[in-house]
Design a protein around this motif. Structure first.
Motif, PDB file in Angstrom:
ATOM      1  N   HIS A 258       0.864  -1.177   0.000  1.00 32.15           N
ATOM      2  CA  HIS A 258       0.000   0.000   0.000  1.00 32.15           C
ATOM      3  C   HIS A 258       0.900   1.226   0.000  1.00 32.15           C
ATOM      4  O   HIS A 258       1.774   1.359   0.867  1.00 32.15           O
ATOM      5  N   THR A 259       0.708   2.108  -0.960  1.00 35.70           N
ATOM      6  CA  THR A 259       1.538   3.303  -1.084  1.00 35.70           C
ATOM      7  C   THR A 259       0.667   4.550  -1.049  1.00 35.70           C
ATOM      8  O   THR A 259      -0.324   4.650  -1.795  1.00 35.70           O
ATOM      9  N   GLU A 260       1.018   5.487  -0.160  1.00 40.17           N
ATOM     10  CA  GLU A 260       0.280   6.753  -0.116  1.00 40.17           C
ATOM     11  C   GLU A 260       0.860   7.710  -1.149  1.00 40.17           C
ATOM     12  O   GLU A 260       2.084   7.901  -1.232  1.00 40.17           O
ATOM     13  N   ILE A 261      -0.012   8.296  -1.942  1.00 37.90           N
ATOM     14  CA  ILE A 261       0.388   9.213  -3.004  1.00 37.90           C
ATOM     15  C   ILE A 261       0.184  10.647  -2.531  1.00 37.90           C
ATOM     16  O   ILE A 261      -0.905  11.009  -2.059  1.00 37.90           O
ATOM     17  N   GLY A 262       1.224  11.448  -2.650  1.00 39.55           N
ATOM     18  CA  GLY A 262       1.124  12.853  -2.284  1.00 39.55           C
ATOM     19  C   GLY A 262       0.876  13.712  -3.509  1.00 39.55           C
ATOM     20  O   GLY A 262       1.632  13.658  -4.480  1.00 39.55           O
ATOM     21  N   ILE A 263      -0.208  14.475  -3.517  1.00 38.14           N
ATOM     22  CA  ILE A 263      -0.503  15.393  -4.613  1.00 38.14           C
ATOM     23  C   ILE A 263      -0.778  16.769  -4.015  1.00 38.14           C
ATOM     24  O   ILE A 263      -1.200  16.890  -2.862  1.00 38.14           O
ATOM     25  N   PRO A 264      -0.549  17.841  -4.805  1.00 38.10           N
ATOM     26  CA  PRO A 264      -0.673  19.198  -4.248  1.00 38.10           C
ATOM     27  C   PRO A 264      -2.008  19.473  -3.585  1.00 38.10           C
ATOM     28  O   PRO A 264      -2.084  20.149  -2.562  1.00 38.10           O
ATOM     29  N   ALA A 265      -3.117  18.957  -4.144  1.00 39.60           N
ATOM     30  CA  ALA A 265      -4.447  19.244  -3.592  1.00 39.60           C
ATOM     31  C   ALA A 265      -4.592  18.735  -2.167  1.00 39.60           C
ATOM     32  O   ALA A 265      -5.375  19.268  -1.388  1.00 39.60           O
ATOM     33  N   LEU A 266      -3.804  17.699  -1.808  1.00 37.48           N
ATOM     34  CA  LEU A 266      -3.878  17.148  -0.468  1.00 37.48           C
ATOM     35  C   LEU A 266      -2.842  17.759   0.463  1.00 37.48           C
ATOM     36  O   LEU A 266      -3.004  17.718   1.675  1.00 37.48           O
ATOM     37  N   ARG A 267      -1.773  18.302  -0.108  1.00 36.80           N
ATOM     38  CA  ARG A 267      -0.713  18.868   0.733  1.00 36.80           C
ATOM     39  C   ARG A 267      -1.046  20.272   1.195  1.00 36.80           C
ATOM     40  O   ARG A 267      -0.552  20.734   2.209  1.00 36.80           O
ATOM     41  N   GLN A 268      -1.896  20.981   0.444  1.00 41.30           N
ATOM     42  CA  GLN A 268      -2.213  22.355   0.804  1.00 41.30           C
ATOM     43  C   GLN A 268      -3.031  22.402   2.080  1.00 41.30           C
ATOM     44  O   GLN A 268      -3.985  21.652   2.240  1.00 41.30           O
ATOM     45  N   GLU A 269      -2.640  23.257   2.984  1.00 41.33           N
ATOM     46  CA  GLU A 269      -3.414  23.457   4.202  1.00 41.33           C
ATOM     47  C   GLU A 269      -4.557  24.413   3.918  1.00 41.33           C
ATOM     48  O   GLU A 269      -4.403  25.426   3.255  1.00 41.33           O
ATOM     49  N   ARG A 270      -5.717  24.091   4.428  1.00 42.88           N
ATOM     50  CA  ARG A 270      -6.878  24.951   4.239  1.00 42.88           C
ATOM     51  C   ARG A 270      -6.790  26.152   5.176  1.00 42.88           C
ATOM     52  O   ARG A 270      -6.622  25.998   6.383  1.00 42.88           O
ATOM     53  N   ARG A 271      -6.906  27.332   4.603  1.00 39.38           N
ATOM     54  CA  ARG A 271      -6.879  28.548   5.412  1.00 39.38           C
ATOM     55  C   ARG A 271      -8.305  28.904   5.828  1.00 39.38           C
ATOM     56  O   ARG A 271      -9.233  28.831   5.031  1.00 39.38           O
ATOM     57  N   GLU A 272      -8.448  29.267   7.095  1.00 37.26           N
ATOM     58  CA  GLU A 272      -9.774  29.626   7.562  1.00 37.26           C
ATOM     59  C   GLU A 272     -10.290  30.861   6.842  1.00 37.26           C
ATOM     60  O   GLU A 272      -9.537  31.740   6.424  1.00 37.26           O
ATOM     61  N   GLN A 273     -11.600  30.925   6.689  1.00 38.58           N
ATOM     62  CA  GLN A 273     -12.224  32.058   6.047  1.00 38.58           C
ATOM     63  C   GLN A 273     -12.216  33.259   6.975  1.00 38.58           C
ATOM     64  O   GLN A 273     -12.055  33.149   8.184  1.00 38.58           O
ATOM     65  N   ARG A 274     -12.410  34.425   6.386  1.00 42.71           N
ATOM     66  CA  ARG A 274     -12.513  35.662   7.155  1.00 42.71           C
ATOM     67  C   ARG A 274     -13.691  35.560   8.114  1.00 42.71           C
ATOM     68  O   ARG A 274     -14.774  35.090   7.746  1.00 42.71           O
ATOM     69  N   ARG A 275     -13.497  35.981   9.338  1.00 37.89           N
ATOM     70  CA  ARG A 275     -14.567  35.992  10.337  1.00 37.89           C
ATOM     71  C   ARG A 275     -14.572  37.348  11.039  1.00 37.89           C
ATOM     72  O   ARG A 275     -13.512  37.904  11.346  1.00 37.89           O
ATOM     73  N   GLU A 276     -15.754  37.846  11.304  1.00 36.71           N
ATOM     74  CA  GLU A 276     -15.909  39.121  11.990  1.00 36.71           C
ATOM     75  C   GLU A 276     -16.739  38.928  13.252  1.00 36.71           C
ATOM     76  O   GLU A 276     -17.724  38.191  13.255  1.00 36.71           O
ATOM     77  N   PHE A 277     -16.328  39.607  14.331  1.00 33.51           N
ATOM     78  CA  PHE A 277     -17.000  39.504  15.622  1.00 33.51           C
ATOM     79  C   PHE A 277     -17.324  40.912  16.135  1.00 33.51           C
ATOM     80  O   PHE A 277     -16.444  41.775  16.163  1.00 33.51           O
ATOM     81  N   ARG A 278     -18.566  41.103  16.522  1.00 30.87           N
ATOM     82  CA  ARG A 278     -18.921  42.344  17.208  1.00 30.87           C
ATOM     83  C   ARG A 278     -18.510  42.223  18.679  1.00 30.87           C
ATOM     84  O   ARG A 278     -18.805  41.208  19.314  1.00 30.87           O
ATOM     85  N   VAL A 279     -17.857  43.214  19.197  1.00 29.33           N
ATOM     86  CA  VAL A 279     -17.497  43.234  20.615  1.00 29.33           C
ATOM     87  C   VAL A 279     -18.530  44.107  21.322  1.00 29.33           C
ATOM     88  O   VAL A 279     -18.639  45.313  21.056  1.00 29.33           O
TER      89      VAL A 279
END
Length: 309
Positions: free
Chosen positions: A64-85
């Motif tokens: 069994h061999t794990e294949i590394g491709i760019p779509a899986l290596r990229q870390e997902r960045r969180e979306q912009r979030r806004e909070f009212r204080v």
């Protein structure tokens, strides 16, 4: 072998929750789950929304061999979030927005709004002493981070479970969006609702006053909350004769009051109702008696798109 929808249900996630994480609509998630073919990047985002990680394994003989491709290596960045204080003016008990806390995807910023500068009783927070400055940081400011349960707390995993989070998706931003404020705290950090592609607004909130509702009807409310099914719809009931707040709205199931909409959301929800935007409340997570009363019921507010003028 499970289908995507079967995996999602096994992990206790709704289509609406997955849609919010991915940044699509509930119908978009349904299309993903029924596609016969899809991009690896789409499947990777879906796995991320379930709190997991996609791995591509090639079987050849006994190996069994794990294949590394760019779509899986990229870390997902969180979306912009806004909070009212929100700050509570003690003499009047009124809730006043005094600032914005924003996560841009790269950094956190905090700035005061004009109301903070003009209010006669408001004093700047010690951590942010200058009213005209925009404060920036690569990580969540300690002033707000201290409001979150620490990962070193022995009850940390129980808190995450009550909030419907895993350790993988319990980022400071997501914790801040779901964590309850102390009823004795004069500061509340309120996330803006997430806007879907079709204009639908979605937000999560913890129901207030479940302990008080249960005291009125001993153990009945507690058992009813525990038995609620994820995604089941709840009733939103106005209380114009409420002596504490005539804007009060309570949450009910089968004619039983479970608790109340927190005060900081009342003006927002009444605004939707007054402009004829359909509002629905559904169960996001119902917790048993082991959870603290203020974390017993996590709800999802959905607001339909407004009608163009």
């Amino acid at each position: 072998m499970l289908t995507l929808s079967e995996l999602r249900r096994r992990l206790g996630r709704s289509q609406a929750e997955v849609a919010t994480t991915i940044g699509t609509t509930q119908s978009g998630v349904s299309r993903i789950e029924h596609q016969a073919d899809m991009h690896v990047s789409t499947l990777n985002e879906y796995a991320f929304a379930l709190g997991g990680r996609l791995r591509l394994i090639v079987e050849h003989g006994d190996d069994h061999t794990e294949i590394g491709i760019p779509a899986l290596r990229q870390e997902r960045r969180e979306q912009r979030r806004e909070f009212r204080v929100i700050w509570q003016d003690q003499p009047t008990r009124s809730l006043v927005q005094v600032g914005w806390l924003v996560y841009t995807g790269d950094e956190f910023t905090f700035s005061y709004v004009d109301e903070a500068k003009s209010h006669e009783r408001f004093q700047p927070f010690p951590a942010f002493p200058r009213l005209d400055e925009t404060y920036k940081a690569s990580e969540l400011f300690p002033y707000f981070a201290l409001r979150l349960t620490s990962a070193a707390d022995p009850h940390y995993d129980a808190v995450l479970d009550a909030l419907g989070l895993t350790r993988e998706d319990a980022t400071p931003v997501e914790l801040l969006a779901r964590s309850p404020d102390s009823p004795h705290d004069t500061i509340q950090v309120v996330p803006e609702p997430t806007e879907m592609a079709d204009g639908t607004l979605v937000r999560l909130f913890l129901v207030s006053g479940t302990r008080h509702a249960d005291e009125r009807d001993p153990d009945t409310v507690s058992r009813l909350i525990e038995d609620l099914a994820t995604d089941s719809l709840l009733d939103l009931v106005a209380e114009p004769n409420n002596r504490h707040n005539p804007q009060a709205l309570h949450i009910a199931a089968n004619g039983k009051r479970l608790g109340w909409v927190p005060d900081y959301l009342l003006s927002e929800i009444h605004g939707y109702i007054d402009t004829d935007r359909p509002v629905s409340i559904a169960v996001a997570q119902a917790n048993g008696p082991d959870a603290p009363p203020h974390m017993r019921l996590l709800c999802r507010l959905t607001v339909a798109p407004g009608t163009p003028d």
